[in-house]
Scaffold this motif. Sequence first.
Motif, mmCIF file in Angstrom:
data_model
loop_
_atom_site.group_PDB
_atom_site.id
_atom_site.type_symbol
_atom_site.label_atom_id
_atom_site.label_comp_id
_atom_site.label_asym_id
_atom_site.label_seq_id
_atom_site.Cartn_x
_atom_site.Cartn_y
_atom_site.Cartn_z
ATOM 1 N N VAL A 255 15.032 0.224 1.674
ATOM 2 C CA VAL A 255 15.404 -1.401 2.865
ATOM 3 C C VAL A 255 14.980 -1.792 1.445
ATOM 4 C CG1 VAL A 255 15.079 -2.300 4.368
ATOM 5 C CG2 VAL A 255 15.631 -0.108 4.890
ATOM 6 N N ASP A 256 13.260 -1.854 0.719
ATOM 7 C CA ASP A 256 12.452 -2.351 0.811
ATOM 8 C C ASP A 256 11.622 -2.617 -0.007
ATOM 9 O OD1 ASP A 256 11.805 -5.122 -0.664
ATOM 10 O OD2 ASP A 256 11.526 -5.889 1.393
ATOM 11 N N THR A 257 11.362 -2.755 -1.531
ATOM 12 C CA THR A 257 10.443 -1.506 -2.104
ATOM 13 C C THR A 257 9.145 -3.073 -2.387
ATOM 14 O OG1 THR A 257 11.112 -2.472 -4.280
ATOM 15 C CG2 THR A 257 12.220 -0.243 -3.339
ATOM 16 N N THR A 258 9.732 -3.501 -1.945
ATOM 17 C CA THR A 258 8.446 -4.971 -1.994
ATOM 18 C C THR A 258 6.831 -4.230 -1.420
ATOM 19 O OG1 THR A 258 9.793 -6.681 -1.494
ATOM 20 C CG2 THR A 258 7.489 -6.610 -1.508
ATOM 21 N N GLY A 259 6.034 -4.131 -1.998
ATOM 22 C CA GLY A 259 4.755 -3.697 -1.647
ATOM 23 C C GLY A 259 4.380 -2.125 -1.434
ATOM 24 N N ALA A 260 5.576 -1.976 -1.996
ATOM 25 C CA ALA A 260 5.326 0.433 -2.344
ATOM 26 C C ALA A 260 4.344 0.032 -3.109
ATOM 27 C CB ALA A 260 6.674 0.645 -2.774
ATOM 28 N N GLY A 261 4.037 -0.256 -4.297
ATOM 29 C CA GLY A 261 3.081 0.038 -5.123
ATOM 30 C C GLY A 261 1.563 0.146 -4.525
ATOM 31 N N ASP A 262 1.562 -1.248 -3.741
ATOM 32 C CA ASP A 262 0.239 -1.690 -3.391
ATOM 33 C C ASP A 262 -0.130 -0.540 -2.139
ATOM 34 O OD1 ASP A 262 0.869 -3.799 -4.410
ATOM 35 O OD2 ASP A 262 1.308 -5.194 -3.207
ATOM 36 N N ALA A 263 0.692 -0.276 -1.554
ATOM 37 C CA ALA A 263 0.916 0.715 -0.533
ATOM 38 C C ALA A 263 0.295 2.028 -0.999
ATOM 39 C CB ALA A 263 2.149 0.953 0.349
ATOM 40 N N PHE A 264 0.701 2.387 -2.381
ATOM 41 C CA PHE A 264 0.619 3.317 -3.017
ATOM 42 C C PHE A 264 -1.018 3.736 -2.993
ATOM 43 C CE2 PHE A 264 -0.858 5.090 -6.706
ATOM 44 C CZ PHE A 264 -0.520 6.895 -7.061
ATOM 45 N N THR A 265 -1.871 2.177 -3.539
ATOM 46 C CA THR A 265 -2.758 2.079 -4.166
ATOM 47 C C THR A 265 -3.556 1.996 -2.629
ATOM 48 O OG1 THR A 265 -1.876 0.501 -5.595
ATOM 49 C CG2 THR A 265 -4.418 0.340 -5.079
ATOM 50 N N ALA A 266 -3.565 1.496 -1.384
ATOM 51 C CA ALA A 266 -4.255 1.796 -0.704
ATOM 52 C C ALA A 266 -3.963 3.181 -0.107
ATOM 53 C CB ALA A 266 -3.351 0.501 0.607
ATOM 54 N N GLY A 267 -3.523 3.934 -0.299
ATOM 55 C CA GLY A 267 -3.053 5.337 0.224
ATOM 56 C C GLY A 267 -4.365 6.402 -0.783
ATOM 57 N N ALA A 268 -4.223 6.265 -2.068
ATOM 58 C CA ALA A 268 -5.034 6.764 -2.414
ATOM 59 C C ALA A 268 -6.098 6.682 -3.018
ATOM 60 C CB ALA A 268 -4.585 6.482 -4.613
ATOM 61 N N VAL A 269 -6.879 5.185 -2.657
ATOM 62 C CA VAL A 269 -8.053 4.834 -2.851
ATOM 63 C C VAL A 269 -8.264 5.427 -1.272
ATOM 64 C CG1 VAL A 269 -9.686 2.742 -2.106
ATOM 65 C CG2 VAL A 269 -8.002 2.815 -4.271
ATOM 66 N N ASP A 270 -8.537 5.347 -0.562
ATOM 67 C CA ASP A 270 -8.160 5.892 1.032
ATOM 68 C C ASP A 270 -9.285 7.345 0.848
ATOM 69 O OD1 ASP A 270 -9.273 5.382 3.940
ATOM 70 O OD2 ASP A 270 -7.359 6.973 3.801
ATOM 71 N N ALA A 271 -7.886 8.310 0.283
ATOM 72 C CA ALA A 271 -7.988 9.484 -0.492
ATOM 73 C C ALA A 271 -9.132 9.720 -0.792
ATOM 74 C CB ALA A 271 -6.290 10.023 -0.288
ATOM 75 N N LEU A 272 -9.365 9.110 -1.413
ATOM 76 C CA LEU A 272 -10.547 9.443 -2.847
ATOM 77 C C LEU A 272 -11.460 9.265 -2.371
ATOM 78 C CD1 LEU A 272 -8.371 8.754 -6.481
ATOM 79 C CD2 LEU A 272 -8.872 10.562 -5.530
ATOM 80 N N ASP A 273 -11.577 8.002 -1.843
ATOM 81 C CA ASP A 273 -12.917 7.593 -1.447
ATOM 82 C C ASP A 273 -13.606 8.513 -0.142
ATOM 83 O OD1 ASP A 273 -15.339 5.719 -1.187
ATOM 84 O OD2 ASP A 273 -14.304 4.061 0.553
ATOM 85 N N GLY A 274 -11.840 8.933 0.284
ATOM 86 C CA GLY A 274 -12.560 10.089 1.770
ATOM 87 C C GLY A 274 -12.869 11.506 1.012
ATOM 88 N N GLY A 275 -13.297 11.268 0.185
ATOM 89 C CA GLY A 275 -13.521 12.949 -0.934
ATOM 90 C C GLY A 275 -12.262 14.429 -0.989
ATOM 91 N N ALA A 276 -10.607 12.984 -1.384
ATOM 92 C CA ALA A 276 -9.913 14.380 -1.268
ATOM 93 C C ALA A 276 -9.963 13.912 -2.964
ATOM 94 C CB ALA A 276 -8.376 13.593 -1.432
ATOM 95 N N ASP A 277 -9.200 15.388 -3.476
ATOM 96 C CA ASP A 277 -9.170 15.832 -4.566
ATOM 97 C C ASP A 277 -7.691 14.959 -5.090
ATOM 98 O OD1 ASP A 277 -6.732 16.758 -4.089
ATOM 99 O OD2 ASP A 277 -7.680 18.814 -4.520
ATOM 100 N N LEU A 278 -7.457 14.587 -6.611
ATOM 101 C CA LEU A 278 -6.163 14.369 -7.099
ATOM 102 C C LEU A 278 -4.835 14.642 -6.045
ATOM 103 C CD1 LEU A 278 -6.829 14.050 -10.938
ATOM 104 C CD2 LEU A 278 -7.559 12.766 -9.448
ATOM 105 N N ALA A 279 -4.933 16.027 -6.366
ATOM 106 C CA ALA A 279 -3.254 16.239 -6.304
ATOM 107 C C ALA A 279 -3.122 15.869 -4.607
ATOM 108 C CB ALA A 279 -3.051 17.611 -5.550
ATOM 109 N N ALA A 280 -4.195 15.920 -3.701
ATOM 110 C CA ALA A 280 -4.215 15.185 -2.495
ATOM 111 C C ALA A 280 -3.778 14.173 -1.983
ATOM 112 C CB ALA A 280 -5.105 15.500 -1.198
ATOM 113 N N ALA A 281 -4.915 13.445 -3.127
ATOM 114 C CA ALA A 281 -4.330 11.737 -3.053
ATOM 115 C C ALA A 281 -3.410 10.751 -3.426
ATOM 116 C CB ALA A 281 -5.358 11.280 -3.777
ATOM 117 N N LEU A 282 -2.217 11.641 -5.044
ATOM 118 C CA LEU A 282 -1.103 11.410 -4.947
ATOM 119 C C LEU A 282 -0.459 11.386 -3.955
ATOM 120 C CD1 LEU A 282 -0.388 12.797 -8.530
ATOM 121 C CD2 LEU A 282 -2.165 10.319 -8.197
ATOM 122 N N ARG A 283 -0.376 13.061 -3.261
ATOM 123 C CA ARG A 283 0.073 12.804 -1.538
ATOM 124 C C ARG A 283 0.541 12.579 -1.030
ATOM 125 N NH1 ARG A 283 1.136 16.649 2.909
ATOM 126 N NH2 ARG A 283 2.842 17.934 2.341
#
Length: 329
Positions: A255-283
């Motif tokens: 519907v709207d891609t505004t902020g999609a990159g920021d959402a990705f960043t939040a998800g990747a940061v949360d995953a990496l900070d929580g101990g995920a590996d690169l593949a899991a953080a990207l997913r």
Amino acid sequence: MSRLVVGECIVDLHPEGGEAGGHGDAGTYARRPGGAPANVAAGLARLGEAPALWTRLGEDGFGDFLAATLRGEGIPDTFVERDPEAPTGLAVVALDADGDRSFSLYLDGTASTRLEPGRIGDDALAAVDWLHVGGVELAHEPARSAVFDLLERAPEGVTVSFDPNARPSLWRAFDYGDTLARALPDVDVLVASVEDLDPAGYEGTAEAVASAVVADGPHTALITRGAAGAYARSTADAPWGAGTAEHPGFDADVVDTTGAGDAFTAGAVDALDGGADLAAALRFGNAVGARATTAQGAMAALPTREQVEAFLDGVDGGTGGDRGDDDGE
């Protein structure tokens, strides 16, 4: 406080009803909270751990709206400053027929550009585990000096992530390439698109750009590819070890891609900070980003952890799918 996000919180003016058109074409606009760092902060809060946010708002109606929004997200107001002499920044959003967005930014002389060095003391900084910084402030003084001061004082043990969020119209007083060259030695994780990095001299594919980035200071580069997902490279200095990973993204009813990159960043940061590996953080980051494109607005569309997990359960259960490489941009 274990996470600190630094950067602009502004008002996005979206075409009412999500109508497509150029800047100024809409008859009416809807007021929505925005600003890449603020979106990341809200994204982290929705995923379960509200960070502190260092930002500056005007003492005006827009500032009141944003301050109330941040409180509603559970973000503490410890470092949310109010400026009696400068207005709150604005961005006018335009959407094309596919929901992709572009911005006209009104930031010169606004409150978010007036962060001052020393506001975050050494004791407060020492309590941070993860520091995420947006690049827009680096185009304006005194915020530029304030952000560089913070990056240079970040103690060992604090993971520093950086999103340059290149906006060519902002870079009049300072050179963008020189700015990145100064920032990267103090950065651990760079999150950017190839388009963000090309003006700084990083050219080629996501793989080539990631390799060049990790040679210049960061131990990890997360290169976003829009609808085509993301690519990552890390060195042996990374807590998650040396390696590469890529994820092709997810199908979504955009519907709207505004902020999609920021959402990705939040998800990747949360995953990496929580101990995920690169593949899991990207997913996980791609799932957060994809889920955020299914509603209007940047901050308003950010999903909760439960919504992301349900989205991934649907993919794993066969009701959705990873986007193939030939479906990318």
